[in-house]
Design a protein around this motif. Structure first.
Motif, PDB file in Angstrom:
ATOM      1  N   PHE A  93       0.836  -1.278   0.134  1.00  0.00           N
ATOM      2  CA  PHE A  93       0.101   0.150   0.200  1.00  0.00           C
ATOM      3  C   PHE A  93       0.766   1.238  -0.053  1.00  0.00           C
ATOM      4  N   ALA A  94       2.137   1.029  -0.093  1.00  0.00           N
ATOM      5  CA  ALA A  94       2.947   2.270  -0.008  1.00  0.00           C
ATOM      6  C   ALA A  94       3.054   2.944  -1.450  1.00  0.00           C
ATOM      7  N   PRO A  95       2.833   4.481  -1.383  1.00  0.00           N
ATOM      8  CA  PRO A  95       2.776   4.971  -2.679  1.00  0.00           C
ATOM      9  C   PRO A  95       3.835   4.863  -3.503  1.00  0.00           C
ATOM     10  N   ALA A 142     -19.812  -9.446  -6.185  1.00  0.00           N
ATOM     11  CA  ALA A 142     -19.952  -8.824  -7.502  1.00  0.00           C
ATOM     12  C   ALA A 142     -21.110  -9.524  -8.292  1.00  0.00           C
ATOM     13  N   ASP A 143     -21.333 -10.855  -8.196  1.00  0.00           N
ATOM     14  CA  ASP A 143     -22.075 -11.723  -8.678  1.00  0.00           C
ATOM     15  C   ASP A 143     -23.687 -10.997  -8.278  1.00  0.00           C
ATOM     16  N   ILE A 144     -23.806 -11.115  -6.907  1.00  0.00           N
ATOM     17  CA  ILE A 144     -24.963 -10.649  -6.091  1.00  0.00           C
ATOM     18  C   ILE A 144     -25.437  -9.285  -6.484  1.00  0.00           C
ATOM     19  N   LEU A 145     -24.450  -8.331  -6.741  1.00  0.00           N
ATOM     20  CA  LEU A 145     -25.016  -7.109  -6.933  1.00  0.00           C
ATOM     21  C   LEU A 145     -24.937  -6.713  -8.431  1.00  0.00           C
ATOM     22  N   ASN A 146     -24.433  -7.956  -9.201  1.00  0.00           N
ATOM     23  CA  ASN A 146     -24.817  -7.747 -10.784  1.00  0.00           C
ATOM     24  C   ASN A 146     -23.452  -6.690 -11.245  1.00  0.00           C
ATOM     25  N   GLN A 147     -22.415  -6.832 -10.666  1.00  0.00           N
ATOM     26  CA  GLN A 147     -21.345  -5.715 -11.009  1.00  0.00           C
ATOM     27  C   GLN A 147     -20.281  -6.399 -11.583  1.00  0.00           C
ATOM     28  N   THR A 148     -19.392  -5.883 -12.405  1.00  0.00           N
ATOM     29  CA  THR A 148     -18.185  -6.229 -12.996  1.00  0.00           C
ATOM     30  C   THR A 148     -17.058  -6.200 -11.654  1.00  0.00           C
ATOM     31  N   GLU A 149     -16.248  -7.289 -11.510  1.00  0.00           N
ATOM     32  CA  GLU A 149     -15.560  -7.397 -10.581  1.00  0.00           C
ATOM     33  C   GLU A 149     -14.377  -6.522 -10.399  1.00  0.00           C
ATOM     34  N   GLY A 150     -13.662  -6.039 -11.634  1.00  0.00           N
ATOM     35  CA  GLY A 150     -12.653  -5.353 -11.548  1.00  0.00           C
ATOM     36  C   GLY A 150     -11.299  -5.821 -11.524  1.00  0.00           C
ATOM     37  N   PRO A 151     -10.250  -5.208 -11.711  1.00  0.00           N
ATOM     38  CA  PRO A 151      -9.025  -5.645 -11.502  1.00  0.00           C
ATOM     39  C   PRO A 151      -8.560  -6.076 -10.138  1.00  0.00           C
ATOM     40  N   PRO A 152      -7.721  -7.045 -10.021  1.00  0.00           N
ATOM     41  CA  PRO A 152      -7.218  -7.453  -8.426  1.00  0.00           C
ATOM     42  C   PRO A 152      -6.908  -6.456  -7.597  1.00  0.00           C
ATOM     43  N   PRO A 153      -7.326  -6.587  -6.352  1.00  0.00           N
ATOM     44  CA  PRO A 153      -7.013  -5.542  -5.472  1.00  0.00           C
ATOM     45  C   PRO A 153      -5.580  -5.059  -5.209  1.00  0.00           C
ATOM     46  N   GLN A 154      -5.472  -4.037  -4.614  1.00  0.00           N
ATOM     47  CA  GLN A 154      -3.820  -3.579  -4.349  1.00  0.00           C
ATOM     48  C   GLN A 154      -3.063  -4.399  -3.753  1.00  0.00           C
ATOM     49  N   ARG A 155      -3.818  -5.220  -2.799  1.00  0.00           N
ATOM     50  CA  ARG A 155      -3.243  -6.216  -1.723  1.00  0.00           C
ATOM     51  C   ARG A 155      -2.333  -7.126  -2.511  1.00  0.00           C
ATOM     52  N   HIS A 156      -2.458  -7.346  -3.662  1.00  0.00           N
ATOM     53  CA  HIS A 156      -2.113  -8.521  -4.204  1.00  0.00           C
ATOM     54  C   HIS A 156      -0.849  -8.078  -5.389  1.00  0.00           C
ATOM     55  N   CYS A 157      -0.615  -6.686  -5.624  1.00  0.00           N
ATOM     56  CA  CYS A 157       0.253  -6.084  -6.533  1.00  0.00           C
ATOM     57  C   CYS A 157       1.737  -6.378  -6.266  1.00  0.00           C
ATOM     58  N   LEU A 158       2.074  -7.091  -5.170  1.00  0.00           N
ATOM     59  CA  LEU A 158       3.514  -7.532  -5.184  1.00  0.00           C
ATOM     60  C   LEU A 158       3.530  -9.210  -5.048  1.00  0.00           C
ATOM     61  N   GLY A 159       2.339  -9.841  -5.773  1.00  0.00           N
ATOM     62  CA  GLY A 159       2.279 -11.283  -5.571  1.00  0.00           C
ATOM     63  C   GLY A 159       3.158 -12.257  -6.670  1.00  0.00           C
ATOM     64  N   ASP A 160       3.768 -11.465  -7.553  1.00  0.00           N
ATOM     65  CA  ASP A 160       4.594 -12.260  -8.368  1.00  0.00           C
ATOM     66  C   ASP A 160       6.035 -12.132  -7.921  1.00  0.00           C
ATOM     67  N   LYS A 161       6.437 -13.489  -8.245  1.00  0.00           N
ATOM     68  CA  LYS A 161       7.860 -13.736  -7.676  1.00  0.00           C
ATOM     69  C   LYS A 161       8.921 -12.795  -8.147  1.00  0.00           C
ATOM     70  N   GLY A 162       9.756 -12.531  -7.289  1.00  0.00           N
ATOM     71  CA  GLY A 162      11.064 -11.623  -7.582  1.00  0.00           C
ATOM     72  C   GLY A 162      10.585 -10.138  -7.495  1.00  0.00           C
ATOM     73  N   GLN A 163       9.287  -9.715  -7.406  1.00  0.00           N
ATOM     74  CA  GLN A 163       8.824  -8.255  -7.026  1.00  0.00           C
ATOM     75  C   GLN A 163       9.533  -7.624  -5.895  1.00  0.00           C
ATOM     76  N   LEU A 164       9.454  -8.539  -4.835  1.00  0.00           N
ATOM     77  CA  LEU A 164       9.912  -7.744  -3.456  1.00  0.00           C
ATOM     78  C   LEU A 164      11.447  -7.748  -3.620  1.00  0.00           C
ATOM     79  N   VAL A 165      12.092  -8.621  -4.043  1.00  0.00           N
ATOM     80  CA  VAL A 165      13.562  -8.845  -4.291  1.00  0.00           C
ATOM     81  C   VAL A 165      14.002  -7.646  -5.045  1.00  0.00           C
ATOM     82  N   ASN A 166      13.295  -7.480  -6.275  1.00  0.00           N
ATOM     83  CA  ASN A 166      13.785  -6.096  -6.969  1.00  0.00           C
ATOM     84  C   ASN A 166      13.579  -4.708  -6.243  1.00  0.00           C
TER      85      ASN A 166
END
Length: 304
Positions: free
Chosen positions: A126-128, A169-193
């Protein structure tokens, strides 16, 4: 504090009441993630620790217990109301050398080379400016100190999140949208970089695979809705909320074994038998990714 940090503070101030209401009294009900940080950071009595983005006290409470009263831990966060809960929890479990400070990870209010170890569980995402946030942590580390970060893995590998979000999203008949920010560093090697760009040395990445048991599914769902989706739930009437919870519970059934839900470390294909998952979940053959933990060492004179 820059504008982006102020936006983050407003966001977390708005969400803090739900986290405060659902916080445990003492140690976490499931301490697995905190212990992973303690072990990977090699935290020991005598270390002075700073826990960044501590919220209501995780992993700060577990770290404080590991120090056995021989040294201090400071828990810092943008939201002072959450830190009040952390103080109460520390008192409940008898941690004496525990203090809190409302401070931004982008501009820590501590002198250079103040801590033996810095921990941050589920905060760096969540850091800018993630590199600058890591540099700030490095600044307050003593020569030879350690930093341990834990972040969530890919969104598609975390049913605890995607099942609830997709169902809403299904119950509200909405588009789910992109993955939440909490997962923005989920790929291998991102934190190391990020850590290498910030100037850390000897970085190491650990993938954590864990099948989390859910003791009370109704409480688990209620807590998740309160913490992350209160705005959406408030649009629904009582019967609609009941229908939402029923649908979420039905979607969790694929993870049910012996009348208990076990949230696996990856998306479970419904055609795969749970017994196979249980037998193979801890082997290298299964490429599930739930979390990524990084422990780094830094020695200012390169004696590593």
């Amino acid at each position: 504090m820059n504008g982006l940090s102020q936006t983050n503070q407003h966001h977390w101030n708005g969400r803090s009441s739900a986290w405060i209401e659902t916080a445990v009294e003492g140690l976490p009900n499931d301490n697995t993630f905190d212990q992973c940080l303690v072990n990977n950071a090699q935290i020991k009595p005598g270390d002075d620790i700073l826990d960044i983005a501590a919220g209501t006290g995780d992993p700060a409470i577990s770290v404080g217990v590991a120090l056995k009263g021989q040294s201090s831990i400071i828990a810092c966060d943008l939201t002072s109301a959450m830190l009040d809960v952390a103080v109460s929890r520390a008192q409940y479990v008898g941690i004496e050398k525990f203090s809190c400070a409302s401070t931004d990870m982008m501009s820590l209010s501590y002198r250079d080379e103040s801590f033996d170890c810095v921990t941050c569980r589920f905060g760096l995402m969540f850091a800018p400016n993630k590199v600058e946030a890591a540099k700030e942590a490095l600044r307050v580390l003593k020569p030879g100190g350690r930093a341990a970060y834990m972040v969530w893995g890919a969104y598609s590998d975390n049913p605890a999140f995607f099942i609830i979000r997709q169902t809403i999203a299904d119950i509200l008949n909405q588009t789910e949208g992109p993955p939440p920010q909490r997962h923005c560093l989920g790929d291998k090697g991102q934190l190391v970089n990020i850590l290498k760009k910030a100037g850390y040395k000897d970085t190491k990445e650990v993938e954590i695979r864990y099948r989390r048991p859910v003791e009370n599914l109704d409480q688990y769902i209620g807590r998740a809705l309160s913490r992350g989706y209160s705005d959406s739930v408030e649009r629904l009437n009582k019967s609609e909320v009941e229908n939402l919870v029923k649908n979420i519970k039905n979607r969790f059934k694929v993870y049910k074994e012996n009348n208990k839900i076990f949230l696996v470390n990856g998306r479970q294909n419904q055609e795969i038998h749970p017994l196979w998952l249980r037998e193979r979940a801890n082997t290298e053959a299964v490429s599930y990714t739930h979390l990524r933990a990084h422990e780094t060492r830094h020695d200012r004179v390169c004696r590593l």
